[in-house]
Scaffold this active site. Sequence first.
Site, short mmCIF file in Angstrom:
data_model
loop_
_atom_site.label_atom_id
_atom_site.label_comp_id
_atom_site.label_asym_id
_atom_site.label_seq_id
_atom_site.Cartn_x
_atom_site.Cartn_y
_atom_site.Cartn_z
N ASP A 159 -2.80 1.20 6.95
CA ASP A 159 -2.01 0.89 5.62
C ASP A 159 -1.40 -0.62 5.61
O ASP A 159 -1.45 -1.02 4.62
CB ASP A 159 -0.86 1.84 5.71
CG ASP A 159 -0.94 3.26 5.94
OD1 ASP A 159 -1.40 3.86 4.83
OD2 ASP A 159 -0.97 3.66 7.11
N GLU A 216 -1.01 -1.22 -4.93
CA GLU A 216 -2.17 -0.51 -5.12
C GLU A 216 -2.00 0.54 -6.41
O GLU A 216 -1.18 1.11 -6.33
CB GLU A 216 -2.48 0.28 -3.96
CG GLU A 216 -4.01 1.05 -4.29
CD GLU A 216 -4.48 1.83 -2.92
OE1 GLU A 216 -5.09 1.33 -2.03
OE2 GLU A 216 -4.03 2.89 -2.88
N ASP A 247 0.84 -1.17 0.06
CA ASP A 247 0.01 -0.13 0.06
C ASP A 247 0.91 0.95 0.02
O ASP A 247 1.50 1.48 1.09
CB ASP A 247 -0.81 0.09 1.06
CG ASP A 247 -1.91 1.12 1.42
OD1 ASP A 247 -2.35 1.46 0.16
OD2 ASP A 247 -2.17 1.68 2.32
#
Length: 191
Positions: A141, A68, A7
């Site tokens: 996160d 991501e 992330d």
Amino acid sequence: MRVLGVDPGLTRCGVGVVEGVAGRPLTMIGVGVVRTAADAELGHRLVAIERGIEEWLDEHRPEFVAVERVFAQHNVRTVMGTAQASAVAMLCASRRGIPVALHTPSEVKAAVTGSGRADKAQVGAMVTRLLRLDAPPKPADAADALALAICHIWRAPALNRLQQAHAAAAAAARTPRVPRTAAAPVRKVPR
């Protein structure tokens, strides 16, 4: 299949490793956050993220890295930082020959919770349930990184089939075709 989920972020870059296959219980191998100081020079922050990701790759030896996909936001500064951290993760994996997959936030949310509009608490709760953890990973996160890895494990078989079909279609398109010619009319020859 062992997947490192990333992330991306400049201040907190979530990382999580999940192992398993679609349709079977999954196992969390590790989870954490690579942190950098907000007041540090950008180049130093990117090097710190690279070192952190390299340590995770060395320690956990994933077969895939799921990152991501950066999406448009109103805050350009946030998008730039996310994109830069994302590029570092992709570079580290690619340097080692590890395949990288990009998943949008809504794809990840939909895969893990069933809704592409789920909030962070819902994602954290489902990650906790799916990985049979005692509590949601903190910060968010870290939970998001695990969700990325889970999403990739579940989506990889379908993505592989699509890629194989696309490759087969591309190969067929490159194969020269022999044009069909009309059959010559048969003439009767008088005797």
